[in-house]
Design an enzyme around this catalytic site. Structure first.
Site, mmCIF file in Angstrom:
data_model
loop_
_atom_site.group_PDB
_atom_site.id
_atom_site.type_symbol
_atom_site.label_atom_id
_atom_site.label_comp_id
_atom_site.label_asym_id
_atom_site.label_seq_id
_atom_site.Cartn_x
_atom_site.Cartn_y
_atom_site.Cartn_z
ATOM 1 N N CYS A 164 0.810 -1.221 0.000
ATOM 2 C CA CYS A 164 0.000 0.000 0.000
ATOM 3 C C CYS A 164 0.840 1.266 0.000
ATOM 4 O O CYS A 164 0.411 2.294 -0.545
ATOM 5 C CB CYS A 164 -0.992 -0.007 1.157
ATOM 6 S SG CYS A 164 -0.275 0.247 2.797
ATOM 7 N N ASP A 165 2.037 1.244 0.568
ATOM 8 C CA ASP A 165 2.911 2.421 0.572
ATOM 9 C C ASP A 165 3.155 2.932 -0.846
ATOM 10 O O ASP A 165 3.327 4.133 -1.069
ATOM 11 C CB ASP A 165 4.278 2.118 1.179
ATOM 12 C CG ASP A 165 4.252 1.252 2.412
ATOM 13 O OD1 ASP A 165 3.318 0.440 2.555
ATOM 14 O OD2 ASP A 165 5.188 1.349 3.224
ATOM 15 N N ALA A 166 3.191 1.987 -1.774
ATOM 16 C CA ALA A 166 3.519 2.339 -3.152
ATOM 17 C C ALA A 166 2.526 3.316 -3.754
ATOM 18 O O ALA A 166 2.841 4.014 -4.727
ATOM 19 C CB ALA A 166 3.582 1.076 -4.016
#
Length: 381
Positions: A164-166
């Protein structure tokens, strides 16, 4: 005949008048941290601490790294406020030192997060060298087949946006490049891959994102699903930065707006009494300290929604005010921002002395949105 009353008669009246005028005066002076001057002052304080760290101690991480790239977004937001060109100059120097290259992992979202700042600087200065290397990379990203599985593997960061950080790193960079170059293909790719990741990691029942596929069946101590605060902060901050680049009339705009409203409603409901969000969204008691990177990204995204008339002021302004109070109270006298969870992939403990550059970026992004909001809604001070 007029008769004077004893002093005891007037005393309650005097007390009431004093309380009335004191309350009125206090109302006019309330929330001093939400005055534009105070917001700018504390932004300067935090930014100066960070620049001094870089200038005197060097970068703790590679200058092109995602950690610093996230910080640059906040430095840019401060620099975009009138009279703060020195912060843009600092970014231009960093870009020149890097020869405007992205990181070594060619298709690693973390390594081209810096592209969003390059594109913003190009939009201001119109110097083609600022985006020339990133254009070559973005063209190759657009031309990839985009058929990789997002299922968990140890080399997750070397593939498409499977964590999800991406969503703060990749789609934002492509979206700002699309605006800078007026090439819709970059934005189209960002949108396509955003929904691919969302279809995989988004839990529609909870209105939150898992960090990656390895967390689907993991639980917190209280038995709840693991939803990492900063992880969802990356998502929500990335979402508004992509939305900022979707032009009016684009059929995707309403779909993104609905996701934004679903996420913000959920996040607002999870705010802690002190105005912060803890490291674990559904098990805050296991991580009892406030966490300022997630809190910063949430406050930024919520203030952005108020500035863009996507959120109801009556509902969300109190949430933003409390969050900003939690953030500003975490700034040390020397300007260091504390309570930032260190690099990780899941909830973890923090202390007043925990800090990281991406927390600074989130803080400055928030301040820039609040500065704008107070400027157009002075009655909210």
């Amino acid at each position: 005949m007029f008769l004077l009353k004893p002093k005891s008669f007037y005393l309650p009246l005097i007390v009431l008048l004093f309380l009335f005028f004191y309350a009125d005066s206090s109302a006019q002076q309330q929330d001093p941290i939400l005055k534009q001057k105070a917001i700018l002052n504390i932004m300067h304080k935090v930014a100066e601490w960070q620049l001094n760290e870089w200038n005197t101690k060097g970068f703790n991480h590679p200058a092109v790294d995602w950690t610093n790239a996230a910080c640059y977004t906040g430095i840019y937001a401060l620099g975009a406020i009138k009279g703060n060109d020195k912060y843009l100059n600092a970014l231009v120097k960093i870009g020149n030192d890097l020869k405007w290259n992205t990181g070594p992992g060619r298709f690693t979202a973390d390594d081209y997060c810096v592209g969003q700042t390059y594109s913003l600087l190009y939009t201001k200065y119109h110097d083609k060298k600022m985006i020339a290397p990133f254009i070559l990379l973005a063209d190759s990203i657009v031309n990839k087949p985009h058929d990789e599985s997002l299922e968990w593997k140890n080399n997750i960061a070397t593939r498409e946006w499977a964590w999800c950080d991406a969503l703060f790193m990749g789609p934002t960079a492509l979206s700002y490049l699309s605006t800078a170059t007026k090439n819709p293909e970059y934005l189209n790719t960002a949108i396509k891959l955003w929904w691919k990741t969302t279809d995989y990691l988004y839990d529609p029942a909870e209105h939150l994102y898992f960090r990656d596929g390895s967390y689907f069946n993991k639980k917190e101590k209280n038995g709840k699903k693991i939803f990492w605060s900063r992880g969802n902060g990356w998502v929500l901050a990335g979402l508004v930065r992509v939305m900022e680049n979707i032009p009016a009339g684009n059929p995707e705009k309403n779909k993104f707006a609905q996701l934004y409203k679903d996420l913000t409603a959920k996040i607002a409901s999870l705010q802690q009494p002190d105005g912060s969000w803890h490291a674990s969204l559904l098990d805050p008691e296991s991580y009892p300290a406030k966490e300022t990177s997630g809190t910063g990204f949430y406050c930024y995204a919520l203030a952005w929604g108020l500035n863009h008339n996507l959120l109801d002021k009556k509902t969300y302004w109190p949430v933003v005010k409390k969050a900003w109070a939690a953030l500003t109270s975490s700034v040390h006298p020397d300007g260091m921002l504390g309570y930032v969870q260190r690099i990780g992939a899941s909830p973890d403990m923090v202390t007043a002395n925990s800090t990281e550059v991406y927390g600074v970026g989130a803080f400055l992004l928030t301040g820039s949105q609040l500065y704008q909001y107070i400027g157009t809604h002075p009655e909210t001070e």
